[in-house]
Design a protein around this motif. Structure first.
Motif, short mmCIF file in Angstrom:
data_model
loop_
_atom_site.label_atom_id
_atom_site.label_comp_id
_atom_site.label_asym_id
_atom_site.label_seq_id
_atom_site.Cartn_x
_atom_site.Cartn_y
_atom_site.Cartn_z
N ASP A 192 27.87 75.74 50.48
CA ASP A 192 27.07 76.68 49.74
C ASP A 192 26.71 77.93 50.55
O ASP A 192 26.05 78.10 51.46
CB ASP A 192 25.70 76.01 49.37
N LYS A 193 27.72 79.09 50.02
CA LYS A 193 27.55 80.28 50.75
C LYS A 193 26.14 80.95 50.76
O LYS A 193 25.75 81.82 51.64
CB LYS A 193 28.61 81.30 50.25
N THR A 194 25.35 80.61 49.79
CA THR A 194 24.22 81.47 49.69
C THR A 194 23.18 80.76 50.50
O THR A 194 22.58 81.77 51.18
CB THR A 194 23.44 81.02 48.27
N THR A 195 23.15 79.43 50.78
CA THR A 195 22.19 78.94 51.83
C THR A 195 22.76 78.89 53.28
O THR A 195 22.23 78.52 54.28
CB THR A 195 21.50 77.44 51.39
N GLY A 196 24.16 78.81 53.23
CA GLY A 196 24.92 78.66 54.66
C GLY A 196 24.83 77.30 55.00
O GLY A 196 25.15 76.80 56.26
N SER A 203 23.01 67.00 54.47
CA SER A 203 23.37 68.41 54.34
C SER A 203 23.00 68.97 55.80
O SER A 203 22.06 68.25 56.40
CB SER A 203 22.81 69.25 53.31
N GLY A 204 23.53 70.32 56.14
CA GLY A 204 23.22 70.92 57.32
C GLY A 204 23.49 72.26 57.18
O GLY A 204 24.32 72.41 56.53
N LYS A 205 22.76 73.02 58.06
CA LYS A 205 23.12 74.37 58.33
C LYS A 205 24.07 74.49 59.33
O LYS A 205 24.19 73.92 60.16
CB LYS A 205 21.76 74.95 58.69
N LEU A 206 25.18 75.43 59.16
CA LEU A 206 26.27 75.53 60.06
C LEU A 206 25.95 76.69 60.96
O LEU A 206 25.59 77.69 60.61
CB LEU A 206 27.74 75.68 59.14
N PRO A 232 35.13 84.41 69.25
CA PRO A 232 34.27 84.13 68.06
C PRO A 232 33.35 85.32 67.92
O PRO A 232 32.49 85.62 68.89
CB PRO A 232 33.93 82.69 68.07
N LYS A 233 33.27 86.12 66.99
CA LYS A 233 32.21 87.18 67.05
C LYS A 233 31.16 86.86 65.65
O LYS A 233 30.11 87.00 65.89
CB LYS A 233 33.13 88.30 65.98
N GLU A 234 31.66 86.30 64.61
CA GLU A 234 30.74 85.72 63.46
C GLU A 234 31.52 84.57 62.60
O GLU A 234 32.95 84.66 62.71
CB GLU A 234 30.33 86.99 62.75
N MET A 235 30.66 83.77 61.89
CA MET A 235 31.02 82.81 61.09
C MET A 235 30.45 83.15 59.53
O MET A 235 29.16 83.37 59.67
CB MET A 235 30.70 81.38 61.71
N LEU A 236 31.09 82.88 58.77
CA LEU A 236 30.70 83.17 57.29
C LEU A 236 31.00 81.86 56.46
O LEU A 236 31.98 81.31 56.83
CB LEU A 236 31.33 84.19 56.69
#
Length: 160
Positions: A43-47, A73-76, A142-146
Motif C-alpha cells: 500500500d503506497k499510501t501507508t507504506g 502487516s508492517g511498515k517497511l 542506498p539513498k531512499e526506498m519508496l
C-alpha cells in the motif's frame, strides 16, 4: 554516473518470506506454527505491506492440528547497516483457524497478536545484492526506498 534504481517485486518478497518462514516455529514452547504460501500486497499510501499466509497450528494441548489463515502487516524501512528492507510496526491483523471452538480461537488470537507482532518485528525481507552496490570501481549506497502498489523501489546513489 548518477543514481540507479533497484526494483523489488511482490513475488520476490513472497519468495523470501516463504523461504525465511518455511521452518516451523514455536510460540511459548507450547504451539507449533507452520506458515506457507505468502501472498503479499503493498500500500503506497501507508507504506505498509500486507501479507496473508496459510497457517497450520498444532500443540500437545490440542486434540488436533488446525489449518487456517494468518494476516499480518508492517511498515517497511531500509536498514542501512544490514543493507536490508525490514518490517517494523508489525501487526497481526487476522488469525483464523478452521473448526476451532470460539473460546480457544479467541485466546489463541490474543496470544498470536501479542507474540506474533513481537517475533516478526524487524524481520528482514530483502537484502540489496552486492552486485547492485558496486559497478566497476564505483560503490553505491542506498539513498531512499519508496513503497509502490507493485513493490519496492530502492534508489542507490554513487559514493564520492
Amino acid at each position: 554516473m548518477g543514481d540507479k534504481t533497484v526494483r523489488v517485486t511482490e513475488a520476490q518478497i513472497q519468495q523470501k518470506l516463504n523461504e525465511r518462514l518455511a521452518v516451523p516455529f514455536s510460540l511459548l514452547k507450547i504451539f507449533d506454527v507452520n506458515l506457507s504460501n505468502a501472498l503479499v500486497t503493498f500500500d503506497k499510501t501507508t507504506g505498509r505491506m500486507y501479507t496473508t499466509f496459510d497457517t497450520r497450528l498444532s500443540s500437545a494441548l490440542l486434540d488436533e492440528a488446525y489449518a487456517g489463515k494468518l494476516g499480518l502487516s508492517g511498515k517497511l524501512r531500509f536498514d542501512a547497516p544490514t543493507q536490508a528492507v525490514v518490517m517494523d510496526e508489525t501487526e497481526i491483523d487476522k488469525f483464523e483457524l478452521d473448526g476451532m471452538q470460539a473460546k480457544q480461537a479467541d485466546m489463541l488470537n490474543a496470544l498470536a497478536k501479542k507474540l506474533g507482532s513481537q517475533m516478526l518485528n524487524g524481520l528482514p525481507l530483502y537484502t540489496v545484492k552486492p552486485e547492485d552496490l558496486t559497478i566497476g570501481n564505483r560503490h553505491y549506497q542506498p539513498k531512499e526506498m519508496l513503497v509502490t502498489d507493485k513493490g519496492l523501489q530502492i534508489t542507490l546513489s554513487p559514493q564520492p
